[in-house]
Motif scaffolding. Structure first.
Motif, PDB file in Angstrom:
ATOM      1  N   GLU A 212       0.830  -1.210   0.000  1.00 35.56           N
ATOM      2  CA  GLU A 212       0.000   0.000   0.000  1.00 35.56           C
ATOM      3  C   GLU A 212       0.865   1.261   0.000  1.00 35.56           C
ATOM      4  O   GLU A 212       0.591   2.230  -0.718  1.00 35.56           O
ATOM      5  N   ARG A 213       1.927   1.249   0.810  1.00 33.53           N
ATOM      6  CA  ARG A 213       2.816   2.420   0.857  1.00 33.53           C
ATOM      7  C   ARG A 213       3.532   2.620  -0.474  1.00 33.53           C
ATOM      8  O   ARG A 213       3.691   3.749  -0.948  1.00 33.53           O
ATOM      9  N   SER A 214       3.939   1.527  -1.088  1.00 27.93           N
ATOM     10  CA  SER A 214       4.704   1.619  -2.337  1.00 27.93           C
ATOM     11  C   SER A 214       3.894   2.254  -3.461  1.00 27.93           C
ATOM     12  O   SER A 214       4.445   2.939  -4.329  1.00 27.93           O
ATOM     13  N   SER A 216       1.110   4.260  -2.963  1.00 27.15           N
ATOM     14  CA  SER A 216       0.198   5.258  -2.399  1.00 27.15           C
ATOM     15  C   SER A 216       0.035   6.486  -3.284  1.00 27.15           C
ATOM     16  O   SER A 216      -0.946   7.221  -3.162  1.00 27.15           O
ATOM     17  N   ARG A 217       0.952   6.731  -4.200  1.00 27.72           N
ATOM     18  CA  ARG A 217       0.850   7.932  -5.033  1.00 27.72           C
ATOM     19  C   ARG A 217      -0.195   7.790  -6.144  1.00 27.72           C
ATOM     20  O   ARG A 217      -0.562   8.762  -6.792  1.00 27.72           O
ATOM     21  N   TYR A 218      -0.665   6.570  -6.365  1.00 28.14           N
ATOM     22  CA  TYR A 218      -1.691   6.375  -7.386  1.00 28.14           C
ATOM     23  C   TYR A 218      -3.068   6.737  -6.832  1.00 28.14           C
ATOM     24  O   TYR A 218      -3.312   6.701  -5.626  1.00 28.14           O
ATOM     25  N   SER A 221      -5.178   2.479  -4.757  1.00 31.56           N
ATOM     26  CA  SER A 221      -4.260   1.411  -4.375  1.00 31.56           C
ATOM     27  C   SER A 221      -4.938   0.612  -3.275  1.00 31.56           C
ATOM     28  O   SER A 221      -5.115   1.095  -2.157  1.00 31.56           O
ATOM     29  N   TYR A 222      -5.369  -0.594  -3.619  1.00 28.13           N
ATOM     30  CA  TYR A 222      -6.062  -1.424  -2.629  1.00 28.13           C
ATOM     31  C   TYR A 222      -5.488  -2.836  -2.691  1.00 28.13           C
ATOM     32  O   TYR A 222      -5.344  -3.420  -3.763  1.00 28.13           O
TER      33      TYR A 222
END
Length: 539
Positions: A212-214, A216-218, A221-222
């Motif tokens: 999720e962190r990787s 997160s910029r999208y 993200s789920y």
């Protein structure tokens, strides 16, 4: 129990005082927070106040009770409102019920009756608050269920069945492109045995959080965990990334590198980019298929569906007649995708010739596919006597075909016949269920408390699915049909009996005669009294 907050609004100060002093608010577990003769004051302040109930006159100078109700319910839809109306305000009262006002009481006010109405309305308010709290607490589970169903639902059905859920939960699914990846934990059995269930799940949840962190910029993200798999759904706006696919691949490569010496051994499959969220299941299937290549190349790799397609060779990938082809055939039949089936059988004809050098090998492949189709038909429990005869006939004739194309054409004909049979079976089942709904309503329309949940419980079908199914078959909602039946029964009673309108209202399932009259006029264009008079005059 929290004390309920009440506002009283009436341009007549004596009326306000009468309601305030003649209702036992303590018995109701309530207190009057605000009294005013100016409805506009309430409309201006309501968004800053936590109010459970508003008791308001309808006819007031400036802003009337109906306008106040619209303003309040527009910003605080769960606020309960009781309107006080004179007999001449009946049309206003009907409109009030239409926009969501709970009830209204006629003047002169019977305070004992008003207290009963207020008690009922406040109890409803308390129940709604509990339900809303439960819904809020269960929101993560609802979101998980939505994405789980999204992955398993075909693109043709996803939007139809899931769009309302997404809107209700306020999910932002308006990205320009989506992609799904599957992270498979290859050593999940060994990891569970080594670390125990609790520690294993901590490791998996930590991995999910890292993913999720990787990403997160999208925009979306789920990560959904299921068994030994993590399904990652990503959404992106076109133009925000030079290459969505390349960026996703690089991020997963970094994750894989980081976990090279971790307790969890990972294989990652990346599916196709799809243009809308309702097609995510297609990317998910691609990703699942991609992870299957670990059996050829080993574990601990990323398998990109694009590279697999580009580098597919006759000796390494998707040899015709494998279990993957059989499952694809069954999937296309389940989706009733005739175009896909034609493409599949045409491609199969070419692949069979490429991969097998003699007729016996081709026949063995077709035998395997027909056997899988037979199992599928048995599992669906559809009446397929005619189909079974067609399959038996093809089994008997396999040795008589002269070309591979002829065999595949015959396979397509059987698959098309299977699609038709499945469609008829599903339609028949839907019609049968809709018929049961109609019968239940016609038997219970007089029950004022009847709801779609009663019907769904009786039929042992979820309320949401039943509502969608009934509208698809009948063209209107269950609620509309209940109203239609009740109004029709009322017309019969008005024409053939001398029962009072209040009695007819009760007999056709309306607890409130004013609401009955409003519903009747909306459907027929006449009030019950007008309808009865017209029927008695006759042509």
């Amino acid at each position: 129990m929290d004390t309920k907050k009440v506002i009283i609004v009436d341009d007549n100060e004596l009326s306000v005082e009468g309601i305030y002093k003649n209702i036992d608010w303590h018995e109701l577990g309530a207190e009057v927070s605000y009294i005013t003769t100016n409805a506009s004051e309430v409309a201006d302040k309501i968004h800053t106040m936590e109010i459970d109930l508003i008791i308001s006159d309808i006819c007031m100078p400036g802003m009337n009770g109906l306008d106040l109700s619209k303003a309040v319910l527009g910003s605080k839809p769960y606020t309960k409102i009781i309107l006080i109306s004179a007999y001449d305000d009946f049309e206003f009262a009907k409109e009030a019920i239409r926009i969501g006002v709970c009830d209204y009481v006629e003047k002169p006010v019977d305070y004992a009756y008003l207290q009963q109405v207020a008690a009922r309305v406040l109890k409803e308010s308390e129940q709604e608050k509990m339900i809303l709290q439960q819904l809020q607490q269960s929101r993560p589970a609802m979101i998980r269920k939505f994405y789980s169903e999204l992955l398993e639902t075909s693109p043709d059905d996803a939007e139809f069945f899931l769009a309302d859920q997404a809107a209700y939960m306020g999910l932002d699914i308006d990205e320009d492109e989506y992609i799904c990846a599957v992270i498979q934990i290859d050593n999940f059995i060994e990891a569970k045995n080594m670390f125990g269930i609790e520690r294993y799940h901590v490791l998996v949840m930590s991995l999910a959080a890292e993913v999720e962190r990787s990403f997160s910029r999208y925009g979306l993200s789920y990560t959904l965990t299921q068994g030994n798999n993590l399904m990652v759904i990503l959404g992106n706006k076109t133009g925000t990334d030079d290459s969505f696919y390349s960026s996703v691949y690089k991020q997963f490569s970094d994750i894989l590198d980081k976990h090279a010496s971790s307790p969890l051994s990972l294989t990652i499959g990346i599916g196709d980019i799809v243009p809308c969220v309702w097609q995510v299941s297609t990317s998910y299937r691609n990703a699942k298929n991609a992870t299957g290549y670990r059996f050829i190349f080993g574990e601990g790799h990323i398998f990109n569906i694009h590279d697999i397609r580009r580098n597919r060779t006759r000796s390494a990938f998707f040899t015709a007649g494998t279990a993957g082809d059989e499952e694809r055939l069954v999937r296309l039949i389940s989706q009733k995708d005739l175009s896909g089936l034609r493409q599949f059988t045409d491609s199969l004809a070419v692949e069979l010739v490429d991969h097998y050098i003699d007729k016996n090998g081709i026949i063995a492949c077709i035998y395997s596919m027909l056997a899988r189709l037979n199992r599928f038909l048995y599992d669906t429990e559809v009446d397929t006597a005619q189909l079974q005869n067609s399959i038996k006939s093809m089994f008997a004739d396999l040795d008589q075909f002269q070309t591979c194309a002829q065999i595949c054409d015959r396979l397509y004909d059987i698959c098309a016949e299977c699609c038709s049979q499945l469609q008829e079976s599903v339609q028949s089942q839907h019609n049968q269920i809709a018929g049961q709904v109609v019968s239940y309503i016609e038997d219970h329309y007089m029950n004022a408390d009847m709801s779609i949940h009663d019907i769904s419980s009786h039929l042992n079908i979820s309320a949401n699915y039943l509502g969608v199914l009934f509208k698809k078959v009948k063209g209107h909602t269950i609620s509309d049909f209940i109203t239609t039946v009740r109004i029709q029964k009322a017309r019969e009673l008005l024409s053939c009996t001398q029962l009072k309108i209040m009695e007819i209202s009760e007999k056709v399932g309306y607890a409130n005669p004013y609401y009955f009259s409003a519903s009747f006029k909306k459907r027929t264009g006449q009030t019950p009294s007008e309808y009865r008079s017209a029927e008695q005059i006759g042509p």
